[in-house]
Design a protein around this motif. Structure first.
Motif, PDB file in Angstrom:
ATOM      1  N   GLU A 222       2.091   1.929  -3.506  1.00 52.48           N
ATOM      2  CA  GLU A 222       1.069   2.302  -4.378  1.00 52.48           C
ATOM      3  C   GLU A 222       0.646   3.829  -4.260  1.00 52.48           C
ATOM      4  O   GLU A 222       0.414   4.636  -4.854  1.00 52.48           O
ATOM      5  N   SER A 223       0.770   4.213  -2.814  1.00 53.23           N
ATOM      6  CA  SER A 223       0.421   5.567  -2.370  1.00 53.23           C
ATOM      7  C   SER A 223       1.392   6.542  -2.851  1.00 53.23           C
ATOM      8  O   SER A 223       1.122   7.551  -3.704  1.00 53.23           O
TER       9      SER A 223
ATOM     10  N   PRO B 134       0.694  -1.226   0.106  1.00 56.86           N
ATOM     11  CA  PRO B 134      -0.018   0.097   0.084  1.00 56.86           C
ATOM     12  C   PRO B 134       0.665   1.218  -0.091  1.00 56.86           C
ATOM     13  O   PRO B 134       0.508   2.341  -0.527  1.00 56.86           O
ATOM     14  N   MET B 135       2.016   1.226   0.748  1.00 52.08           N
ATOM     15  CA  MET B 135       2.805   2.595   0.703  1.00 52.08           C
ATOM     16  C   MET B 135       3.357   2.714  -0.452  1.00 52.08           C
ATOM     17  O   MET B 135       3.160   3.901  -0.943  1.00 52.08           O
TER      18      MET B 135
ATOM     19  N   LEU C 170       2.310  10.208  -9.745  1.00 60.81           N
ATOM     20  CA  LEU C 170       1.535  10.148 -11.360  1.00 60.81           C
ATOM     21  C   LEU C 170       0.367  11.251 -11.030  1.00 60.81           C
ATOM     22  O   LEU C 170       0.246  11.980 -12.187  1.00 60.81           O
ATOM     23  N   SER C 171      -0.311  11.381 -10.029  1.00 61.58           N
ATOM     24  CA  SER C 171      -1.290  12.409 -10.036  1.00 61.58           C
ATOM     25  C   SER C 171      -0.728  13.714 -10.292  1.00 61.58           C
ATOM     26  O   SER C 171      -1.122  14.819 -10.973  1.00 61.58           O
TER      27      SER C 171
ATOM     28  N   LEU D 142       6.202  11.291 -16.360  1.00 63.49           N
ATOM     29  CA  LEU D 142       7.089  10.794 -15.250  1.00 63.49           C
ATOM     30  C   LEU D 142       8.343   9.888 -16.183  1.00 63.49           C
ATOM     31  O   LEU D 142       9.342  10.142 -15.630  1.00 63.49           O
TER      32      LEU D 142
ATOM     33  N   LEU E  49       3.523   5.994  -5.743  1.00 61.17           N
ATOM     34  CA  LEU E  49       3.104   6.173  -7.060  1.00 61.17           C
ATOM     35  C   LEU E  49       1.907   6.930  -7.407  1.00 61.17           C
ATOM     36  O   LEU E  49       1.936   7.685  -8.279  1.00 61.17           O
ATOM     37  N   ALA E  50       0.826   6.859  -6.865  1.00 57.89           N
ATOM     38  CA  ALA E  50      -0.414   7.480  -6.843  1.00 57.89           C
ATOM     39  C   ALA E  50      -0.376   9.003  -6.844  1.00 57.89           C
ATOM     40  O   ALA E  50      -0.616   9.646  -7.672  1.00 57.89           O
ATOM     41  N   HIS E  51       0.407   9.367  -5.680  1.00 55.47           N
ATOM     42  CA  HIS E  51       0.865  10.841  -5.518  1.00 55.47           C
ATOM     43  C   HIS E  51       1.732  11.399  -6.798  1.00 55.47           C
ATOM     44  O   HIS E  51       1.586  12.510  -7.427  1.00 55.47           O
TER      45      HIS E  51
ATOM     46  N   ARG F   5       0.653  14.239 -14.039  1.00 55.26           N
ATOM     47  CA  ARG F   5      -0.582  14.181 -14.896  1.00 55.26           C
ATOM     48  C   ARG F   5      -1.647  14.967 -14.504  1.00 55.26           C
ATOM     49  O   ARG F   5      -2.777  15.034 -15.118  1.00 55.26           O
TER      50      ARG F   5
ATOM     51  N   SER G 248      -1.005   6.705   4.209  1.00 57.72           N
ATOM     52  CA  SER G 248      -0.258   5.997   2.906  1.00 57.72           C
ATOM     53  C   SER G 248      -0.201   4.525   3.028  1.00 57.72           C
ATOM     54  O   SER G 248       0.069   3.841   2.018  1.00 57.72           O
TER      55      SER G 248
ATOM     56  N   LEU H   6       8.749  -0.077  -8.692  1.00 60.67           N
ATOM     57  CA  LEU H   6       7.574   0.648  -9.651  1.00 60.67           C
ATOM     58  C   LEU H   6       8.262   1.733 -10.459  1.00 60.67           C
ATOM     59  O   LEU H   6       7.844   1.861 -11.646  1.00 60.67           O
TER      60      LEU H   6
ATOM     61  N   LEU I  77      -3.852  15.482 -11.919  1.00 56.70           N
ATOM     62  CA  LEU I  77      -5.098  15.197 -11.591  1.00 56.70           C
ATOM     63  C   LEU I  77      -5.880  16.010 -10.605  1.00 56.70           C
ATOM     64  O   LEU I  77      -7.241  15.970 -10.685  1.00 56.70           O
ATOM     65  N   ALA I  78      -5.226  16.718  -9.851  1.00 59.16           N
ATOM     66  CA  ALA I  78      -5.786  17.704  -8.686  1.00 59.16           C
ATOM     67  C   ALA I  78      -6.491  18.815  -9.385  1.00 59.16           C
ATOM     68  O   ALA I  78      -7.519  18.897  -9.298  1.00 59.16           O
TER      69      ALA I  78
END
Lengths: 314, 314
Positions: free
Chosen positions: B99-100, B96-97, B106-107, B133, B102-104, B110, B276, B153, B112-113
């Motif tokens: 993934e968090s 999970p950490m 990529l966001s 990225l 990478l989520a931030h 790209r 996270s 990742l 996202l906000a």
């Protein structure tokens, strides 16, 4: 020989071109000037400023380089009659599109929209509903260059990938492959359903209400291909009936999406305004295709990279 | 033999335990009951409900399974004196950490906000400032289990990874490795600087204003380790001076972050409320460590997976 850009690239990109091709007269405008148009042998364009009238005026035009993927809006008949070569930048969307798709998937799984909401309220709330991408199953409609890149990245996250195309023939980075005809049967196994399909007679309204009924109630549906894959009503009904959990959309039946469209207000829909392929490196990448083509052109070789069949539209 | 859970797992997880260990009396509460505490040989806890008083009352207690990583708040002296075994769930935060993180990333890349903001305004605006990225360089402070998973990742996204730890010894999925002493020299090459370092005398205020001055003006800084890596003032000054572009923070010098803290209002800061590592699969994963340990315990084997040295705190 005049090469006419009907848009104005970044200074460093222009300088690179001028240095690499000292014998060529480059002209860069941020719109279409008909005086220059008449003299240009090559036009580099985003494709939206070329109509039948421009083709008639451009007496010396022999090659149109379109810095986008589609040529739907260009006067195909007039271009074909004149024997003008057309090339595009197919392939450069792969990286930014795949990154956008992964960004949205991870943001959904790790609750980023919720985190941003807490931040706006200055509220320290740790009751996040985060889940994991790892161990889930993704069904990818259209495992071509972009779809396979999405598959490659998903596999790195421990996702089982199922590709789905018309033939069911193998594609890269897919653990399983199915054909369109097997789609309904396979949908119940997918946690994420992603389409990057183009618009063709085979894909228009490929998904109907039966497909959404077959999906998991927890499924995330993503359309990053073309808006006519599914009718808006079918999708709204499926979401409102809880047949799927959430949709992230980058393409729509009607674009721009009207201000009063229901999607904007639905908490189960993320609206992305057709920007998933955008990238600050877009033009840089386009020129990486254009430059070797221009070298070929100067040598009299018209067998260009990404040369299009204008009568077929791709 | 009584195994006492001082929290109440999902019904399916409880049933799984009862089926797998029919000879054991499992008691599940959502708080600490002193009557049960006195009879329990094993306690499974998130660790925050055990103080010296509980250890004194729990006359039969021989093993504490802590379903978290840290035991900073537990009465270490009393536990050590009694010779009570302590084990934790070290390692389950990796997926999970990563993934968090990478989520931030990529966001951020790209946009996202920004996309979510346009959606709130029901505004079709395609002027996204998305970047890629791919092709960037990430410096990872603390390339242990979590840091290496982040590196793995990132490499899949075409990112060059530089690991940084105290010794400079090699770590998995790092293209280069440097020691803390070489950090200042290497920072100018990084587009992303990510810390997942624990809090130790070596890492407290490891980063000072010189480090932020050395970073790229376009750099993204992420702290997902411990809040005392950098003083709040140093970070605020660096952001306000434009020495870096953005910070995504999951940990803080003071937690919860006070409602009037400047971070909440800064557009250059993303505040994540220390979530996270959260995951709906957290407890499932914890039990995957607990069950084989319980089997060992029943066989008289106290050499448990993730057995902790209570006097050292890890």
């Amino acid at each position: 020989m005049i090469v006419y850009f009907t848009f104005d690239p970044r200074p460093d990109l222009k300088e690179g071109l001028i240095q690499d091709f000292p014998t060529i007269d480059f002209i860069f405008h941020d719109n279409m000037d008909h005086t220059v148009l008449k003299e240009a042998e090559v036009i580099v364009t985003y494709g939206e400023d070329i109509e039948a009238e421009q083709i008639r005026l451009a007496k010396k035009l022999k090659w149109i380089m379109v810095a986008s993927a589609g040529i739907e809006k260009m006067p195909q008949k007039e271009i074909a009659e004149r024997g003008i070569v057309v090339s595009n930048v197919r392939g450069i969307h792969k990286v930014p599109m795949a990154e956008s798709v992964l960004a949205h998937i991870l943001s959904y799984k790790r609750g980023l929209a919720w985190i941003y909401e807490q931040e706006q309220k200055a509220e320290w709330n740790r009751k996040s509903k985060a889940t994991e991408l790892h161990g889930s199953t993704a069904l990818i409609l259209g495992p071509g260059a972009i779809g396979s890149e999405i598959g490659r990245l998903l596999q790195a996250f421990g996702v089982h990938t199922i590709g789905c195309n018309r033939s069911g023939n193998t594609a890269d980075y897919m653990d399983d492959m199915i054909s369109f005809s097997a789609l309904l049967k396979e949908l119940p196994s997918a946690d994420i359903v992603i389409s990057v399909l183009p618009s063709t007679p085979d894909t228009q309204h490929l998904l109907n209400s039966e497909h959404f009924k077959a999906m998991k109630g927890s499924a995330l549906f993503m359309n990053f291909g073309r808006g006519d894959l599914v009718s808006t009503d079918v999708l709204i009904n499926a979401l409102n009936a809880g047949e799927i959990a959430h949709a992230v959309l980058d393409v729509y039946e009607e674009e721009p999406l009207p201000a009063d469209h229901p999607f904007w207000q639905m908490s189960t829909v993320t609206v992305s305004p057709h920007v998933s392929s955008h990238s600050s490196r877009y033009l840089e990448r386009s020129l990486e295709i254009f430059k070797p083509n221009l070298t070929k052109w100067l040598e009299g070789d018209t067998d260009l990279i990404n040369k299009m069949d204008i009568t077929r539209g791709y």
